[in-house]
Write a protein that holds these residues in place. Structure first.
Motif, mmCIF file in Angstrom:
data_model
loop_
_atom_site.group_PDB
_atom_site.id
_atom_site.type_symbol
_atom_site.label_atom_id
_atom_site.label_comp_id
_atom_site.label_asym_id
_atom_site.label_seq_id
_atom_site.Cartn_x
_atom_site.Cartn_y
_atom_site.Cartn_z
ATOM 1 N N GLY A 135 0.812 -1.213 0.000
ATOM 2 C CA GLY A 135 0.000 0.000 0.000
ATOM 3 C C GLY A 135 0.846 1.264 0.000
ATOM 4 N N ASN A 136 1.909 1.274 0.808
ATOM 5 C CA ASN A 136 2.785 2.442 0.847
ATOM 6 C C ASN A 136 3.579 2.591 -0.443
ATOM 7 O OD1 ASN A 136 2.026 3.494 3.317
ATOM 8 N ND2 ASN A 136 3.541 2.318 4.472
ATOM 9 N N GLN A 137 3.933 1.469 -1.066
ATOM 10 C CA GLN A 137 4.597 1.554 -2.367
ATOM 11 C C GLN A 137 3.688 2.229 -3.389
ATOM 12 O OE1 GLN A 137 6.304 -2.113 -3.788
ATOM 13 N NE2 GLN A 137 7.287 -2.572 -1.835
ATOM 14 N N GLN A 138 2.401 1.940 -3.313
ATOM 15 C CA GLN A 138 1.478 2.574 -4.250
ATOM 16 C C GLN A 138 1.308 4.058 -3.959
ATOM 17 O OE1 GLN A 138 -1.167 -1.294 -5.326
ATOM 18 N NE2 GLN A 138 -2.112 0.654 -5.556
ATOM 19 N N ARG A 139 1.429 4.445 -2.700
ATOM 20 C CA ARG A 139 1.414 5.879 -2.386
ATOM 21 C C ARG A 139 2.595 6.576 -3.057
ATOM 22 N NH1 ARG A 139 -0.775 6.807 3.785
ATOM 23 N NH2 ARG A 139 -1.914 4.867 4.009
ATOM 24 N N VAL A 140 3.759 5.912 -3.020
ATOM 25 C CA VAL A 140 4.943 6.493 -3.673
ATOM 26 C C VAL A 140 4.725 6.561 -5.182
ATOM 27 C CG1 VAL A 140 7.431 6.296 -4.022
ATOM 28 C CG2 VAL A 140 6.431 5.618 -1.830
ATOM 29 N N GLN A 141 4.083 5.537 -5.758
ATOM 30 C CA GLN A 141 3.805 5.548 -7.195
ATOM 31 C C GLN A 141 2.881 6.710 -7.549
ATOM 32 O OE1 GLN A 141 4.918 2.625 -9.339
ATOM 33 N NE2 GLN A 141 4.680 4.253 -10.845
ATOM 34 N N LEU A 142 1.919 7.014 -6.683
ATOM 35 C CA LEU A 142 1.067 8.180 -6.920
ATOM 36 C C LEU A 142 1.899 9.450 -6.871
ATOM 37 C CD1 LEU A 142 -1.729 9.460 -7.321
ATOM 38 C CD2 LEU A 142 -1.984 9.506 -4.840
ATOM 39 N N ALA A 143 2.789 9.559 -5.881
ATOM 40 C CA ALA A 143 3.666 10.733 -5.805
ATOM 41 C C ALA A 143 4.482 10.881 -7.084
ATOM 42 C CB ALA A 143 4.589 10.617 -4.588
ATOM 43 N N ALA A 144 4.943 9.758 -7.645
ATOM 44 C CA ALA A 144 5.732 9.802 -8.881
ATOM 45 C C ALA A 144 4.913 10.369 -10.038
ATOM 46 C CB ALA A 144 6.242 8.407 -9.223
ATOM 47 N N SER A 145 3.618 10.061 -10.070
ATOM 48 C CA SER A 145 2.771 10.578 -11.152
ATOM 49 C C SER A 145 2.438 12.059 -10.954
ATOM 50 C CB SER A 145 1.483 9.762 -11.260
ATOM 51 O OG SER A 145 0.617 10.009 -10.174
ATOM 52 N N LEU A 146 2.592 12.570 -9.724
ATOM 53 C CA LEU A 146 2.233 13.953 -9.408
ATOM 54 C C LEU A 146 3.434 14.889 -9.308
ATOM 55 C CD1 LEU A 146 -0.397 13.275 -6.570
ATOM 56 C CD2 LEU A 146 -0.884 13.997 -8.915
ATOM 57 N N ILE A 147 4.655 14.356 -9.346
ATOM 58 C CA ILE A 147 5.846 15.126 -8.997
ATOM 59 C C ILE A 147 5.998 16.391 -9.852
ATOM 60 C CG2 ILE A 147 7.331 13.697 -10.479
ATOM 61 C CD1 ILE A 147 8.389 15.270 -7.138
ATOM 62 N N HIS A 148 5.607 16.330 -11.112
ATOM 63 C CA HIS A 148 5.797 17.473 -12.020
ATOM 64 C C HIS A 148 4.547 18.342 -12.130
ATOM 65 C CE1 HIS A 148 4.080 14.221 -14.331
ATOM 66 N NE2 HIS A 148 3.861 14.990 -15.368
ATOM 67 N N ASP A 149 3.610 18.184 -11.187
ATOM 68 C CA ASP A 149 2.374 18.982 -11.148
ATOM 69 C C ASP A 149 1.657 18.919 -12.502
ATOM 70 O OD1 ASP A 149 0.461 20.554 -9.932
ATOM 71 O OD2 ASP A 149 1.451 22.441 -10.446
ATOM 72 N N PRO A 150 1.243 17.712 -12.929
ATOM 73 C CA PRO A 150 0.715 17.542 -14.283
ATOM 74 C C PRO A 150 -0.629 18.235 -14.495
ATOM 75 C CG PRO A 150 0.383 15.548 -13.003
ATOM 76 C CD PRO A 150 1.237 16.447 -12.163
ATOM 77 N N ASP A 151 -0.925 18.492 -15.777
ATOM 78 C CA ASP A 151 -2.190 19.106 -16.165
ATOM 79 C C ASP A 151 -3.287 18.066 -16.350
ATOM 80 O OD1 ASP A 151 -1.020 21.621 -16.192
ATOM 81 O OD2 ASP A 151 -0.464 21.474 -18.302
ATOM 82 N N MET A 152 -2.924 16.785 -16.332
ATOM 83 C CA MET A 152 -3.888 15.701 -16.475
ATOM 84 C C MET A 152 -3.328 14.467 -15.790
ATOM 85 S SD MET A 152 -5.418 14.022 -19.965
ATOM 86 C CE MET A 152 -6.227 15.566 -20.344
ATOM 87 N N LEU A 153 -4.223 13.623 -15.245
ATOM 88 C CA LEU A 153 -3.801 12.378 -14.604
ATOM 89 C C LEU A 153 -4.491 11.188 -15.263
ATOM 90 C CD1 LEU A 153 -3.860 13.238 -10.782
ATOM 91 C CD2 LEU A 153 -1.866 12.491 -12.098
ATOM 92 N N ILE A 154 -3.693 10.169 -15.591
ATOM 93 C CA ILE A 154 -4.199 8.909 -16.124
ATOM 94 C C ILE A 154 -3.649 7.801 -15.230
ATOM 95 C CG2 ILE A 154 -4.186 7.318 -18.076
ATOM 96 C CD1 ILE A 154 -3.978 9.690 -19.943
ATOM 97 N N LEU A 155 -4.540 7.111 -14.532
ATOM 98 C CA LEU A 155 -4.139 6.155 -13.501
ATOM 99 C C LEU A 155 -4.781 4.798 -13.775
ATOM 100 C CD1 LEU A 155 -4.939 8.562 -10.528
ATOM 101 C CD2 LEU A 155 -2.733 8.300 -11.635
ATOM 102 N N ASP A 156 -3.946 3.774 -13.917
ATOM 103 C CA ASP A 156 -4.432 2.436 -14.237
ATOM 104 C C ASP A 156 -4.477 1.599 -12.956
ATOM 105 O OD1 ASP A 156 -5.248 0.241 -15.621
ATOM 106 O OD2 ASP A 156 -3.496 0.096 -16.942
ATOM 107 N N GLU A 157 -5.686 1.305 -12.495
ATOM 108 C CA GLU A 157 -5.916 0.525 -11.267
ATOM 109 C C GLU A 157 -5.134 1.087 -10.066
ATOM 110 O OE1 GLU A 157 -8.056 -1.824 -10.759
ATOM 111 O OE2 GLU A 157 -8.696 -2.286 -12.793
ATOM 112 N N PRO A 158 -5.280 2.377 -9.773
ATOM 113 C CA PRO A 158 -4.482 2.963 -8.680
ATOM 114 C C PRO A 158 -4.859 2.453 -7.300
ATOM 115 C CG PRO A 158 -6.137 4.534 -9.422
ATOM 116 C CD PRO A 158 -6.170 3.375 -10.400
#
Length: 212
Positions: A135-158
């Motif tokens: 579960g905590n590894q997946q929290r880090v994976q979410l942080a990785a998708s957000l690190i650059h402050d994206p304009d859109m998010l695409i998440l596969d089975e988050p």
């Protein structure tokens, strides 16, 4: 903020047609749930949008322009197959991923530390990923998708495999991004979660959008 438009995508793997005229759009500040059984075409659609897979026909539009390498950089992506480095400390790999998106090192370090704090991992920034629970590894994976402050998010089975506390943490962060105007699309098998969290839901069967 941009919109994402999937316009009549078709994709086959040999004799198997994975996508059949897949069509839908996700607007500014919208949380869109992408629902269907395994093999329905959800991951294939997301991978084509991200440029990981080629399409046979159809188009993907990002803010009304065909998607390309430049505007893809503005998307945060969380793949179903988690792709972080097990032996690397959490913050250092977030900084590395931030610099790949064009951030300078100090800005990436600030953003990474802030995200880990928000995700309840502030005291574990120097821990290696392999030392964390799934579960905590997946929290880090979410942080990785957000690190650059994206304009859109695409998440596969988050939410796959997360405990209820982690589900709530991730839900709150996705809703907060949507409230800022970021379009969010995610796939999930957890229908109660999709119903609670999403503004709209698309139901996919055999590579085709059958209902929204």
């Amino acid at each position: 903020m941009p919109t994402l438009t999937i316009d009549h995508l078709n994709k086959s793997f040999g004799e198997t047609q994975a996508l059949r005229d897949m069509t839908f759009s996700v607007g500014e500040g919208e949380l869109f749930g992408f629902v269907g059984s395994n093999g329905a075409g959800k991951s294939t659609t997301m991978r084509i949008a991200l440029g990981v897979l080629s399409k046979d026909s159809g188009e993907v539009y990002f803010d009304d322009a065909p998607i390309n390498d430049d505007n893809r950089r503005r998307i945060g992506y969380m793949p179903e197959e988690r792709g972080l480095y097990g032996k690397e400390p959490l913050l250092s790999q977030l900084v590395f991923l931030g610099t790949l998106h064009g951030m300078d090192k100090s800005a990436a370090k600030r953003a990474g530390a802030e995200l880990l704090e928000q995700l309840g991992l502030g005291e574990r920034m120097d821990d290696k990923l392999d030392d964390l629970s799934l579960g905590n590894q997946q929290r880090v994976q979410l942080a990785a998708s957000l690190i650059h402050d994206p304009d859109m998010l695409i998440l596969d089975e988050p939410f796959s495999g997360l405990d209820p506390v982690a589900v709530n943490v991730m839900s709150d962060m996705l809703r907060e991004r949507a409230n800022r105007g970021v379009p969010v699309i995610f796939s999930s098998h957890q229908l109660d979660l999709v119903q609670r969290l999403c503004d709209r839901v698309g139901i996919v069967t055999k590579g085709h959008m059958v209902a929204e």
